[in-house]
Design an enzyme around this catalytic site. Structure first.
Site, PDB file in Angstrom:
ATOM      1  CE  LYS A  82     -17.371   9.714   2.553  1.00 28.36           C
ATOM      2  NZ  LYS A  82     -15.986   9.498   2.115  1.00 28.36           N
ATOM      3  N   GLY A 182      -4.556  -7.877   1.681  1.00 25.32           N
ATOM      4  CA  GLY A 182      -5.459  -7.387   0.642  1.00 25.32           C
ATOM      5  C   GLY A 182      -4.726  -6.935  -0.610  1.00 25.32           C
ATOM      6  N   GLY A 184      -6.151  -5.879  -3.532  1.00 22.87           N
ATOM      7  CA  GLY A 184      -7.113  -5.252  -4.442  1.00 22.87           C
ATOM      8  C   GLY A 184      -6.378  -4.226  -5.279  1.00 22.87           C
ATOM      9  CB  VAL A 186      -4.498   0.251  -2.729  1.00 23.28           C
ATOM     10  CG1 VAL A 186      -3.274   0.894  -2.104  1.00 23.28           C
ATOM     11  CG2 VAL A 186      -5.559   1.309  -2.990  1.00 23.28           C
ATOM     12  CE1 TYR A 188      -1.145  -6.767 -10.431  1.00 16.33           C
ATOM     13  CE2 TYR A 188      -1.199  -4.419 -10.976  1.00 16.33           C
ATOM     14  CZ  TYR A 188      -0.880  -5.722 -11.305  1.00 16.33           C
ATOM     15  OH  TYR A 188      -0.272  -5.985 -12.514  1.00 16.33           O
TER      16      TYR A 188
HETATM   17  P1  NAD Z   1     -10.340  -3.231  -3.146  1.00 14.10           P
HETATM   18  O1  NAD Z   1     -11.750  -3.512  -2.819  1.00 14.10           O
HETATM   19  O2  NAD Z   1      -9.912  -3.152  -4.580  1.00 14.10           O
HETATM   20  O3  NAD Z   1      -9.372  -4.315  -2.440  1.00 14.10           O
HETATM   21  C1  NAD Z   1      -9.582  -4.837  -1.176  1.00 14.10           C
HETATM   22  C2  NAD Z   1      -9.014  -6.247  -1.199  1.00 14.10           C
HETATM   23  O4  NAD Z   1      -9.075  -6.782   0.122  1.00 14.10           O
HETATM   24  C3  NAD Z   1      -9.790  -7.200  -2.100  1.00 14.10           C
HETATM   25  O5  NAD Z   1      -8.906  -7.859  -2.982  1.00 14.10           O
HETATM   26  C4  NAD Z   1     -10.444  -8.168  -1.109  1.00 14.10           C
HETATM   27  O6  NAD Z   1     -10.583  -9.476  -1.640  1.00 14.10           O
HETATM   28  C5  NAD Z   1      -9.452  -8.135   0.041  1.00 14.10           C
HETATM   29  N1  NAD Z   1     -10.000  -8.571   1.316  1.00 14.10           N
HETATM   30  C6  NAD Z   1     -11.257  -8.394   1.810  1.00 14.10           C
HETATM   31  N2  NAD Z   1     -11.376  -8.958   3.023  1.00 14.10           N
HETATM   32  C7  NAD Z   1     -10.165  -9.497   3.315  1.00 14.10           C
HETATM   33  C8  NAD Z   1      -9.650 -10.247   4.401  1.00 14.10           C
HETATM   34  N3  NAD Z   1     -10.424 -10.566   5.455  1.00 14.10           N
HETATM   35  N4  NAD Z   1      -8.366 -10.631   4.372  1.00 14.10           N
HETATM   36  C9  NAD Z   1      -7.585 -10.348   3.310  1.00 14.10           C
HETATM   37  N5  NAD Z   1      -8.022  -9.678   2.220  1.00 14.10           N
HETATM   38  C10 NAD Z   1      -9.291  -9.262   2.230  1.00 14.10           C
HETATM   39  O7  NAD Z   1      -9.967  -1.874  -2.388  1.00 14.10           O
HETATM   40  P2  NAD Z   1      -8.768  -0.877  -2.680  1.00 14.10           P
HETATM   41  O8  NAD Z   1      -9.246   0.190  -3.580  1.00 14.10           O
HETATM   42  O9  NAD Z   1      -7.554  -1.652  -3.022  1.00 14.10           O
HETATM   43  O10 NAD Z   1      -8.596  -0.202  -1.246  1.00 14.10           O
HETATM   44  C11 NAD Z   1      -8.001  -0.914  -0.171  1.00 14.10           C
HETATM   45  C12 NAD Z   1      -8.278  -0.151   1.131  1.00 14.10           C
HETATM   46  O11 NAD Z   1      -7.738   1.157   1.023  1.00 14.10           O
HETATM   47  C13 NAD Z   1      -9.753   0.040   1.446  1.00 14.10           C
HETATM   48  O12 NAD Z   1      -9.910   0.004   2.846  1.00 14.10           O
HETATM   49  C14 NAD Z   1     -10.053   1.422   0.925  1.00 14.10           C
HETATM   50  O13 NAD Z   1     -11.125   2.033   1.609  1.00 14.10           O
HETATM   51  C15 NAD Z   1      -8.745   2.143   1.224  1.00 14.10           C
HETATM   52  N6  NAD Z   1      -8.486   3.277   0.334  1.00 14.10           N
HETATM   53  C16 NAD Z   1      -8.431   3.107  -1.001  1.00 14.10           C
HETATM   54  C17 NAD Z   1      -8.169   4.196  -1.823  1.00 14.10           C
HETATM   55  C18 NAD Z   1      -8.097   4.030  -3.323  1.00 14.10           C
HETATM   56  O14 NAD Z   1      -7.642   4.955  -4.004  1.00 14.10           O
HETATM   57  N7  NAD Z   1      -8.485   2.907  -3.877  1.00 14.10           N
HETATM   58  C19 NAD Z   1      -7.959   5.462  -1.270  1.00 14.10           C
HETATM   59  C20 NAD Z   1      -7.991   5.609   0.119  1.00 14.10           C
HETATM   60  C21 NAD Z   1      -8.254   4.501   0.916  1.00 14.10           C
END
Ligand code: NAD
Length: 354
Positions: A82, A182, A184, A186, A188
């Protein structure tokens, strides 16, 4: 008293820690290489306004170690690393700073491979790529794998199915209740998979527009965060925040399974995984179920093949089944089982004389 760097590094078994200092661009970064037994250390680069260098070091050491476990349990030929850049991504980032970081990555001759993380964008990766090929997670148009979220969501979906099969003996998700925190990227795509299976989806997002989208597209039933924790759910899926699973929330939970994408879901790993075990809530270790994104970028290193990446991600089902069986046989938490199996693979490779 603060621990010294050598004491910290030897305690966590890190192979190498590189301090990158370039006064001409203002770059101050730390690259932590935890373990390269299985292959080059892959892990994202995070840019964050750390208050102290000590704080940045602790983050780099913690996150790189996590990547070693994640790559190992995902059966990838990769180690854990990292990088952290100390600075505000909104005001301190520049092309030359990013390219200078790329130069440091290049100087490691492929021992460390970087990728996007908090505070960095796919666009930033392109500047780093100008100085080194040891970068992954770039745009599809540039020959990369693009947004990993679709495959991360697929991994979470198959992970849920594995846990439901093990915990409740169920193979179909029709009419099962899933609560998602959430919506976001993922969250969705996860809804899309769940809707096809006929699951009933509850959920909350602090961003009303994200919530409205999934209500309209997938018929999600909106509830508050508090209700979500205490609903009588089959699966609770944290896809937003870390530390959401803690003694306070565990007390209120009625779900059978916790399976979500968020990183560091347990506030205190050892304490909370044991609490969940005693409450018969099956916790799907976060770093295993969300490994789809890592599998996707790892695939890019051999020339991106979408079908192969998808096939690998679907394999998370079997990786988890093995973890659940190992946990049940040894009467340990699923998290402990995952850690032990990840360590075992590294130990076996370390001993293999090939
Ligand atoms: P993102 O930022 O697109 O979505 C996160 C969502 O959580 C947002 O819509 C935000 O409004 C919502 N949110 C924030 N605080 C909140 C709360 N208190 N209550 C309810 N909703 C809340 O992130 P993502 O890419 O969808 O990833 C989601 C999680 O998965 C993160 O923790 C990320 O680190 C982890 N992750 C993602 C990936 C990836 O491929 N995107 C891979 C491994 C891990």
């Amino acid at each position: 008293m603060n621990k010294g760097i050598f004491e910290r590094v030897s305690k966590t078994n890190h192979e190498q820690v590189v301090y990158c200092n370039d006064e001409s661009t203002g770059l101050k970064a730390i690259i932590a290489i935890h373990d390269t037994t299985l292959g080059p250390a892959l892990g994202g680069c995070r840019m964050y306004p750390y208050k102290t260098e000590q704080e940045a070091l602790v983050d780099a050491l913690r996150l790189s170690r996590g990547m070693t476990y994640k790559a190992s349990i995902a059966n990838l030929n990769l180690g854990g690393g990292k990088a952290v850049i100390i600075g505000d991504p909104n005001s301190d980032k520049s092309e030359v700073l990013l390219r200078s970081f790329g130069n440091f990555v290049e100087s490691l001759n492929g021992k460390y491979i970087t990728a996007e993380d908090v505070g960095m964008s796919v666009h930033d990766m392109e500047f780093i790529r100008m100085e080194t090929n040891h970068v992954t997670g770039i745009k599809r148009a540039m020959g990369g794998s693009g947004d990993p979220s679709i495959l991360t969501a697929l991994g979470v979906f198959v992970g849920m199915k594995a846990a439901l099969k093990k915990r409740l003996g169920i193979t179909s998700m029709r009419d099962l209740k899933v609560g998602i925190q959430g919506f976001g990227k993922v969250g969705y795509y996860l809804c899309r998979n769940l809707q096809k299976e006929g699951a009933i989806i509850y959920g909350y997002d602090i961003d009303q527009s994200k919530l409205d989208t999934v209500i309209n597209e997938f018929g999600v039933i909106p509830v508050s965060n508090e209700e979500l924790i205490s609903l009588d759910l089959d699966v609770f899926s944290p896809c937003a925040l870390g530390a959401i699973v803690n003694p306070e929330t565990i007390k209120k939970m009625k779900c059978s399974v916790i399976a979500g994408a968020a990183n560091n879901q347990l506030e205190k790993e050892s304490r909370d995984s044991k609490l969940l075990l005693s409450k018969k809530i099956m916790y799907v270790p976060d770093y295993v179920i969300n490994a789809g994104g890592l599998m996707n970028v790892a695939n890019e290193l051999q020339g991106y093949n979408k079908e192969k990446a998808r096939y690998q991600v679907e394999g998370i089902y079997y990786i988890l089944m093995r973890i659940f069986d190992y946990a049940a046989t040894n009467n340990i938490s699923t998290l402990e089982a995952a850690n032990l199996l990840a360590e075992r693979r590294i130990d076996e490779f370390a001993k293999w004389n090939h």
